[in-house]
Design an enzyme around this catalytic site. Structure first.
Site, mmCIF file in Angstrom:
data_model
loop_
_atom_site.group_PDB
_atom_site.id
_atom_site.type_symbol
_atom_site.label_atom_id
_atom_site.label_comp_id
_atom_site.label_asym_id
_atom_site.label_seq_id
_atom_site.Cartn_x
_atom_site.Cartn_y
_atom_site.Cartn_z
ATOM 1 N N LYS A 106 0.779 -1.678 0.322
ATOM 2 C CA LYS A 106 0.179 -0.096 -0.001
ATOM 3 C C LYS A 106 1.440 1.729 -0.141
ATOM 4 O O LYS A 106 2.004 1.451 0.682
ATOM 5 C CB LYS A 106 -0.128 0.325 1.428
ATOM 6 C CG LYS A 106 -1.595 -0.902 0.830
ATOM 7 C CD LYS A 106 -3.049 -0.712 2.315
ATOM 8 C CE LYS A 106 -4.150 -1.597 2.578
ATOM 9 N NZ LYS A 106 -4.578 -1.766 1.280
ATOM 10 N N ARG A 114 -10.011 -11.249 2.400
ATOM 11 C CA ARG A 114 -11.047 -12.591 1.341
ATOM 12 C C ARG A 114 -10.181 -13.738 1.345
ATOM 13 O O ARG A 114 -10.945 -14.919 1.632
ATOM 14 C CB ARG A 114 -11.300 -12.151 -0.041
ATOM 15 C CG ARG A 114 -10.496 -11.958 -0.628
ATOM 16 C CD ARG A 114 -10.977 -11.411 -1.902
ATOM 17 N NE ARG A 114 -11.141 -9.684 -1.698
ATOM 18 C CZ ARG A 114 -11.463 -8.741 -2.699
ATOM 19 N NH1 ARG A 114 -11.494 -8.926 -3.820
ATOM 20 N NH2 ARG A 114 -11.116 -7.699 -2.250
HETATM 21 N N1 BES Z 1 -8.433 -3.356 4.955
HETATM 22 C C1 BES Z 1 -8.867 -3.245 3.313
HETATM 23 C C2 BES Z 1 -9.615 -2.334 2.747
HETATM 24 C C3 BES Z 1 -9.453 -1.153 3.576
HETATM 25 C C4 BES Z 1 -9.555 -0.514 2.914
HETATM 26 C C5 BES Z 1 -10.412 -1.659 5.450
HETATM 27 C C6 BES Z 1 -9.110 0.877 3.705
HETATM 28 C C7 BES Z 1 -10.564 0.494 5.132
HETATM 29 C C8 BES Z 1 -9.803 1.377 4.386
HETATM 30 C C9 BES Z 1 -8.393 -4.325 2.534
HETATM 31 O O1 BES Z 1 -7.482 -5.912 2.921
HETATM 32 C C10 BES Z 1 -7.934 -4.196 0.629
HETATM 33 O O2 BES Z 1 -6.848 -3.941 0.817
HETATM 34 N N2 BES Z 1 -8.169 -3.886 0.147
HETATM 35 C C11 BES Z 1 -8.521 -4.003 -1.654
HETATM 36 C C12 BES Z 1 -8.913 -4.441 -2.438
HETATM 37 C C13 BES Z 1 -8.375 -4.580 -3.369
HETATM 38 C C14 BES Z 1 -6.812 -5.031 -3.787
HETATM 39 C C15 BES Z 1 -9.034 -5.507 -4.601
HETATM 40 C C16 BES Z 1 -8.870 -2.461 -1.386
HETATM 41 O O3 BES Z 1 -9.954 -1.923 -0.821
HETATM 42 O O4 BES Z 1 -8.331 -1.424 -2.402
HETATM 43 MN MN MN Z 2 -5.396 -5.575 1.849
#
Ligand code: BES
Ligand code: MN
Ligand code: ZN
Length: 507
Positions: free
Chosen positions: A279, A353
């Protein structure tokens, strides 16, 4: 926050501040306020009468008690038009009181009855709502503040002074329940605000152990070897980049004989760096909160046990840290989940997931009546419904409407997003059965996350709460602070109470 009912002559009660709720067009004729106002020769009611804007702008009027009562000060506060007062308005009002009173650095305050003016809200609901707002807003995460001036100065004791016709026993019960549930919501905040160098998977295991002893819950913990034996390769794949060992926690509560349990599954990623799909700055800072779902289901089962709900529950928490390293899982890697499905890991940041897939398969082994999972699964949840409404998706319309109803009642609202069959096309794998990513443009991202989970619940009734938008806030409001919101506990406890009540009617 401790909440109790006070009795006896109102003028003799020792407390920091007495709050007198007032409404537009309704005179407060309660014995308590009449007594206090008499001691001031009617000056209090006059002060409010003379201010035409008092109820228009929901003002308040503060006076020192000048020795006329044993409280130090009295605050007359407007709740506006009684016809428009909702339970959430009472929560917010309580929140304002607690926050406002922190300036006086006193440990307690007392609220006089607001019920004399409320028609559509029952006495116990009114006191419960005020309690909820007060308990939730009494919270401040000051664990790591070393300077006393930065520590929590909000009052931690609330007294209610009931009007003569109000039933103590009923109010007492409602207030105890509200305090308990909101205290658990505050514990969720502690866990989610807790830094990831402290709140590790091992820490969550110890937390579950503590809960199991305190509430008499049966605890099972699977370690990485157990997971390997069970073929939980999606869960293991996420954890393999981290030096923290993964765990799968199962906590069981038995409150009924011969009933299939309700399974509550919570995402427990103690830090989500994104893994090899790291990230960027701006997205990574709050990822210690990626175990909020886990904290929510663990605290829900504690609250349900404390309330002795006549239900059986099992709470499943897969917990890992998602890190990049030489041993980390890589985009394109293929693993086989514990239900035999092969998964192409196209994005290591879609890790929630993956860990939930094996946890859902495990939950199905309990032959549950229903599975509800809670997860900070997608940032897209925020895009879809913002920071105050949680997307709910699933394969059973009855459970979804029950969750929506419970959420509306407690003001932790949720709303359904569709899981139409064809959405599943987006997760078909090129190399494996499925992939952990939906459409190429990230479209319908919350739905893509849910269709992936759906592959692991079989025919079990299931609903998924994506708290990715609602678990955290960057700005405080009337009864929530910056940081973790603790969303989910009040909603799930209400849902479980409703299920227990309707089971009771069927029997
Ligand atoms: N933990 C994150 C989702 C999230 C983002 C929760 C911001 C709270 C605040 C999750 O694991 C994630 O990174 N999701 C990705 C999914 C994508 C790679 C398909 C996302 O939301 O960008
Ligand atoms: Mn994630
Ligand atoms: Zn995550």
């Amino acid at each position: 926050m401790n909440v109790t009912i006070k009795t006896g002559p109102v003028e003799h009660i020792q407390t920091g501040t007495i709050i007198v709720p007032l409404f537009k067009n309704v005179v407060n004729k309660t014995d308590a306020f009449t007594k206090i106002d008499d001691l001031f020769q009617g000056a209090l009611s006059t002060a409010v009468h003379e201010d035409e804007e008092f109820h228009v702008n929901s003002k308040s009027f503060t006076t020192l008690s000048l020795g006329k009562v044993h409280a130090k000060r009295i605050i007359l506060a407007s709740l506006g038009d009684p016809e428009k007062v909702t339970l959430d308005a009472l929560r917010k009002f309580a929140g304002k009181c607690v926050k406002g009173l922190s300036q006086y650095m006193e440990k307690d305050f007392m609220m006089l009855s607001p019920c004399y003016a409320l028609k559509d809200i029952s006495v116990e609901d009114a006191y419960a709502a005020f309690t909820e707002g007060a308990v939730l807003s009494s919270y401040l995460y000051d664990e790591y503040k070393t300077q006393t001036k930065a520590k929590n100065k909000k009052p931690q004791q609330l007294f209610f002074y009931l009007d003569a016709n109000e039933n103590h026993a009923i109010v007492q019960k409602a207030v105890e329940r509200a305090t308990l549930v909101c205290t658990h919501a505050n514990i969720v905040k502690d866990l989610a605000n807790g830094p990831s160098n402290v709140v590790t998977p091992a820490y969550l295991v110890e937390t579950a152990r503590k809960y199991s002893k305190k509430f008499g819950l049966r605890l099972t913990v699977l370690n990485d070897n157990d997971m390997r034996k069970q073929g939980m390769n999606c869960l293991l794949a996420v954890s393999q980049g981290s030096s923290q060992k993964p765990a799968l926690i199962a906590l069981e509560y038995r409150g009924a004989k011969g009933k299939a349990p309700i399974a509550l599954v919570g995402k427990g990623v103690t830090f989500d760096s994104g893994g090899i799909n790291l990230k960027p700055t701006g997205s990574i800072e709050n990822m210690k909160e990626d175990m909020t779902g886990a904290a929510v289901v663990l605290n829900t089962i504690c609250a349900a046990a404390a309330l002795q709900l006549p239900l059986n529950l099992v709470c499943i928490v897969p917990t890992v840290e998602n890190m990049p390293s030489g041993t980390a899982v890589k985009p394109g890697d293929v693993v086989k989940a514990s239900n035999g499905k092969t998964v192409e890991i196209m994005n290591t940041d879609a890790e929630g997931r993956l860990i939930l897939s094996d946890a859902l398969v495990y939950a199905c082994k309990y032959k549950p009546e229903a599975i509800i999972d809670v997860a900070t699964l997608t940032g897209a949840a925020f895009v879809a419904l913002g920071k105050s409404v949680t997307p709910v998706l699933g394969n059973d319309s009855a459970i979804i409407s029950q969750l929506i109803a419970a959420g509306t009642a407690v003001h932790e609202r949720c709303w359904e997003l569709p899981l139409f069959e064809d959405f599943s096309d987006s997760i078909k794998g090129d190399v494996a059965d499925i992939k952990n990513l939906g459409g190429a443009k990230g479209e319908a991202g919350t739905i893509a996350g849910a269709v992936f989970l759906k592959e692991f619940v079989g025919d079990t009734k299931w609903a998924h709460l994506d708290i990715g938008g609602t678990s955290w806030t960057d700005s405080e409001n009337d009864y929530l602070q910056k940081g973790s919101t603790g969303v989910g506990v009040r909603l799930l406890v209400k849902y479980l109470e409703n299920v227990a009540a309707s089971d009771g009617k069927k029997e």
